[in-house]
Scaffold this motif. Structure first.
Motif, PDB file in Angstrom:
ATOM      1  N   ASN A 248       0.865  -1.181   0.000  1.00  0.00           N
ATOM      2  CA  ASN A 248       0.000   0.000   0.000  1.00  0.00           C
ATOM      3  C   ASN A 248       0.905   1.234   0.000  1.00  0.00           C
TER       4      ASN A 248
ATOM      5  N   SER B  34      -1.267   5.296  -3.951  1.00  0.00           N
ATOM      6  CA  SER B  34      -2.101   4.131  -3.652  1.00  0.00           C
ATOM      7  C   SER B  34      -2.676   3.528  -4.911  1.00  0.00           C
TER       8      SER B  34
ATOM      9  N   GLN C 169      -5.780  -2.911  -3.735  1.00  0.00           N
ATOM     10  CA  GLN C 169      -4.925  -2.321  -2.704  1.00  0.00           C
ATOM     11  C   GLN C 169      -3.472  -2.606  -3.042  1.00  0.00           C
ATOM     12  N   CYS C 170      -2.687  -1.565  -3.206  1.00  0.00           N
ATOM     13  CA  CYS C 170      -1.237  -1.699  -3.369  1.00  0.00           C
ATOM     14  C   CYS C 170      -0.636  -0.304  -3.301  1.00  0.00           C
TER      15      CYS C 170
END
Ligand SMILES: *Cc1c(COP(=O)(O)O)cnc(C)c1O
Length: 474
Positions: A168, A308, A317-318
């Motif tokens: 994230n 993000s 999500q990363c």
């Protein structure tokens, strides 16, 4: 004081006594026949869950002695449907009727169809995650998204830049600071020592990274000369933090990113921006002005940008780190990289999401569909649903509301929208909210002036018929 709530509690106590025990339920003919077809553990789970749900309904005042008797008589049907239902998961789909497009508690960005397909195909079989199909040797997992990312952020110099993906944006910032500035001073404006949701605070992340905070300027005003005066021989980098979740007005000043970039260049150190939102293209067509893009940060001279994946990029999500190749290589060699790397499912979803940008079809991403819906269209759907709900206990109105972008981005922007406004004959707004959360799928809205508001901008139209059916049961 003996008031209504004491009476309700006394009534609930009586109703609880009408509930059979787990053992009694297991002895009923309905359960015995379930035990012939399903494993004992699964039937037992269903019995416990059904009784727990009933206890909750009693606590919420949804039952009388008469309705309880009816339910207890039909208990084995409820249990049978629970045993047969594949939805015994804790993680479940939810109807987000809050009007907040990027709702962090509700999982931020929903993924595109292409991303879902790509996840499924990659997860079902083996894949070339770290395998070069040309040479038959080991490769890096970042190859799957690096060139797409550089294209999406409009970098022409593909040889001079690189990109890595981590868990994230918080991880991206921590990893970048640890890789580039451990035990060395990092210059940050006092106006940017901010908290971004939960426990992500810039001074704390900086300390955990091993970097040494060198604060400059004041909360409301910081100039290039403040940064310049703080430069020392061992300064590792200048950190800029995008004010993504708040806005400051009045007597405020902070340098343009391009001016900070010039200073960093003269000092021979990198400028690192925690950009946060991951925005790829302008939001102005959606009526949301002045949200800066990642491409903009790089064009203005930031050497490294963290953002993000599941905010305004609309992906999984990363955290994305895009920047000069030399910096990306130092980050890639950090042993912490192994702890922060993401799995094949994330690469699959991110690759498919980035593809939509580079092929000019970002409106295929759910968040852009939701941003682009016209208020008249939301109003039409609200009107239709309101007309079809048949519940004598529920009063349904259609009211104008404002949706939010959310997710700690575009804090001041609102989008005109429309909501169903619900009032229940015997439930308070809080009780109605709780009853909506117990539906399957659960509906999450918001309360305003004793009404429950369901903003349909953030609800996919495929749920409309189901919402009519669900609300008609209240
Ligand atoms: C949202 C945000 C973060 C945290 O991002 P996550 O992906 O939730 O870890 C960090 N910095 C900025 C500026 C942000 O807006």
């Amino acid at each position: 004081m003996t008031d209504i709530s004491d009476n309700l509690k006394a009534q609930a106590q009586d109703l609880y006594r009408l509930l059979p025990s787990v053992n009694d339920v297991l002895q009923t003919p309905g359960c015995q026949s379930l035990l012939n077809s399903f494993p004992r553990g699964r039937v037992l789970d269903a019995v416990r869950a059904t009784l727990a749900a009933l206890r909750q309904e009693v606590a919420a005042g949804e039952h009388s002695a008469a309705s309880m008797a009816e339910i207890v008589a039909g208990l084995s049907d409820r249990i049978a449907s629970r045993v047969a239902s594949p939805r015994n998961y804790s993680l479940r789909p939810v109807i987000n009727a809050t009007g907040v497009i990027l709702h962090t508690n509700l999982g931020r960005a929903p993924l595109s169809e292409a991303a879902l397909d790509h996840i499924a195909e990659i997860a079902r079989d083996y894949c070339n995650l770290e395998f070069d199909l040309e040479t038959g040797t080991r490769s890096r997992r970042d190859v799957h998204t690096e060139s797409l990312l550089l294209r999406a952020v409009e970098i022409e110099d593909r040889d001079g830049y690189g990109a890595v993906v981590v868990n994230n944006c918080a991880a991206a910032t921590l990893l970048a600071l640890n890789s580039l500035a451990e035990k060395q001073p990092v210059i940050v404006s006092r106006g940017e020592l901010v908290e971004i949701g939960g426990s992500f605070r810039i001074p704390e992340i900086l300390e955990k990274s091993g970097a040494v905070l060198k604060e400059v300027g004041t909360t409301n005003r910081t100039r290039v000369s403040d940064y310049e005066a703080a430069l020392a021989a061992d300064t590792a980098l200048i950190l800029r933090v995008h004010q993504s979740n708040f806005s400051m007005e009045g007597f405020t000043e902070r340098p343009a990113l391009a001016d900070l970039a010039l200073l960093a260049r003269r000092a021979g150190i990198p400028l690192f921006e925690d950009q946060g939102t991951g925005l790829m293209g302008s939001l102005e067509p959606y009526g949301v002005g002045s949200e800066p893009t990642v491409a903009n940060s790089l064009a203005q001279g930031a050497d490294l940008v963290a953002s993000s994946g599941d905010k305004l990029l609309g992906g999984p999500q990363c955290g994305l780190l895009v920047g000069r190749k030399e910096l990306i290589q130092r980050i890639g060699k950090n042993p912490l990289m192994r702890a922060f790397r993401v799995d094949k499912l994330t690469y699959a979803a991110l690759e498919a999401t980035l593809f939509e940008y580079v092929t000019g079809s970002s409106e295929a991403l759910p968040i852009y569909r939701m941003l682009g819906i016209r208020p008249e269209e939301v109003m039409r759907r609200c009107g239709q649903i309101a007309g079809e709900i048949h519940s004598v206990r529920l009063a349904v109105d259609v009211v104008p509301v404002e949706s939010l972008v959310g997710g700690g981005t575009a804090p001041k922007a609102t989008l005109p929208s429309c909501a169903l406004s619900l009032r229940h004959e015997s439930f308070s707004a809080e009780e109605l909210a709780a009853a909506l959360r117990r539906l399957d799928p659960p509906i999450v809205g918001r309360i305003s002036e004793d009404c429950m508001l369901l903003d349909l901008r953030t609800v996919h139209p495929r749920y409309d018929a189901e919402i009519v059916a669900l609300l008609s049961t209240l």
